[in-house]
Design a protein around this motif. Structure first.
Motif, PDB file in Angstrom:
ATOM      1  N   VAL A   1       0.840  -1.205   0.000  1.00  0.00           N
ATOM      2  CA  VAL A   1       0.000   0.000   0.000  1.00  0.00           C
ATOM      3  C   VAL A   1       0.874   1.253   0.000  1.00  0.00           C
ATOM      4  O   VAL A   1       0.602   2.211  -0.736  1.00  0.00           O
ATOM      5  N   GLU A   2       1.938   1.245   0.790  1.00  0.00           N
ATOM      6  CA  GLU A   2       2.840   2.408   0.811  1.00  0.00           C
ATOM      7  C   GLU A   2       3.483   2.627  -0.559  1.00  0.00           C
ATOM      8  O   GLU A   2       3.682   3.770  -0.974  1.00  0.00           O
ATOM      9  N   ALA A   3       3.795   1.550  -1.276  1.00  0.00           N
ATOM     10  CA  ALA A   3       4.354   1.689  -2.627  1.00  0.00           C
ATOM     11  C   ALA A   3       3.333   2.322  -3.568  1.00  0.00           C
ATOM     12  O   ALA A   3       3.682   3.202  -4.365  1.00  0.00           O
ATOM     13  N   VAL A   4       2.083   1.905  -3.468  1.00  0.00           N
ATOM     14  CA  VAL A   4       1.032   2.493  -4.311  1.00  0.00           C
ATOM     15  C   VAL A   4       0.847   3.968  -3.966  1.00  0.00           C
ATOM     16  O   VAL A   4       0.732   4.817  -4.863  1.00  0.00           O
ATOM     17  N   LEU A   5       0.835   4.300  -2.676  1.00  0.00           N
ATOM     18  CA  LEU A   5       0.696   5.704  -2.269  1.00  0.00           C
ATOM     19  C   LEU A   5       1.903   6.525  -2.727  1.00  0.00           C
ATOM     20  O   LEU A   5       1.752   7.679  -3.151  1.00  0.00           O
ATOM     21  N   ALA A   6       3.100   5.937  -2.671  1.00  0.00           N
ATOM     22  CA  ALA A   6       4.303   6.635  -3.147  1.00  0.00           C
ATOM     23  C   ALA A   6       4.222   6.858  -4.657  1.00  0.00           C
ATOM     24  O   ALA A   6       4.609   7.917  -5.160  1.00  0.00           O
TER      25      ALA A   6
END
Length: 159
Positions: free
Chosen positions: A99-104
């Motif tokens: 999820v953090e990769a998608v948000l980044a």
């Protein structure tokens, strides 16, 4: 943003052979832990899926809508700290890194539209974030891919 590029570039070609940092359990666990994850099989499977989806999107082969299932049930909670407003992502632990990769990726597209791209070397699978003023960077590494491409073009012109 570093984790995003690290994830996108976690399956490079080395001497013509694909290497996958997330492919074997021990290596994947190490990669996940180095990036703040736990390295569970569920986390690694989700990271591989997320990587493949993001690579397709950055290459222009997929729509950002394919990321929607990864964000189902994800919430951001605002929190006031001594440093001001901070957003905390609430998601199952095994999904946090993905999820953090998608948000980044979303933040990168907003802050640097069109600057996250695949290397222009057809024999390379890496990605780059162009931070140059002119927005004309083409290679993940000028020393490696850029020089190879320039040498190839020079050879074609002179032979």
């Amino acid at each position: 943003m570093d984790t995003l590029l690290d994830l996108l570039n976690s399956r490079p070609l080395v001497n013509g052979e694909e290497q996958d940092a997330l492919g074997d359990p021990a290596g994947g666990r190490r990669w996940a832990r180095e990036h703040g994850g736990e390295g569970s099989p569920a986390e690694l499977a989700l990271l591989r899926e997320t990587r493949d989806l993001l690579q397709d999107i950055v290459r222009g082969e997929g729509s950002p809508a394919i990321l929607s299932p990864l964000l189902e049930g994800v919430h951001q909670i605002p929190e006031i700290t001594s440093n001001g407003l901070q957003w905390t992502v609430k998601t199952p632990p095994h999904a946090r890194l993905a999820v953090e990769a998608v948000l980044a990726w979303a933040a990168t597209e907003k802050q640097f539209p069109g600057r996250l791209r695949p290397c222009a070397n057809a024999e390379c699978q890496l990605f780059l974030l162009d931070r140059s003023r002119a927005n004309r960077a083409r290679w993940c590494s000028m020393a490696v891919c850029g020089n190879r491409e320039k040498a190839r073009r020079h050879y074609e012109r002179t032979h």
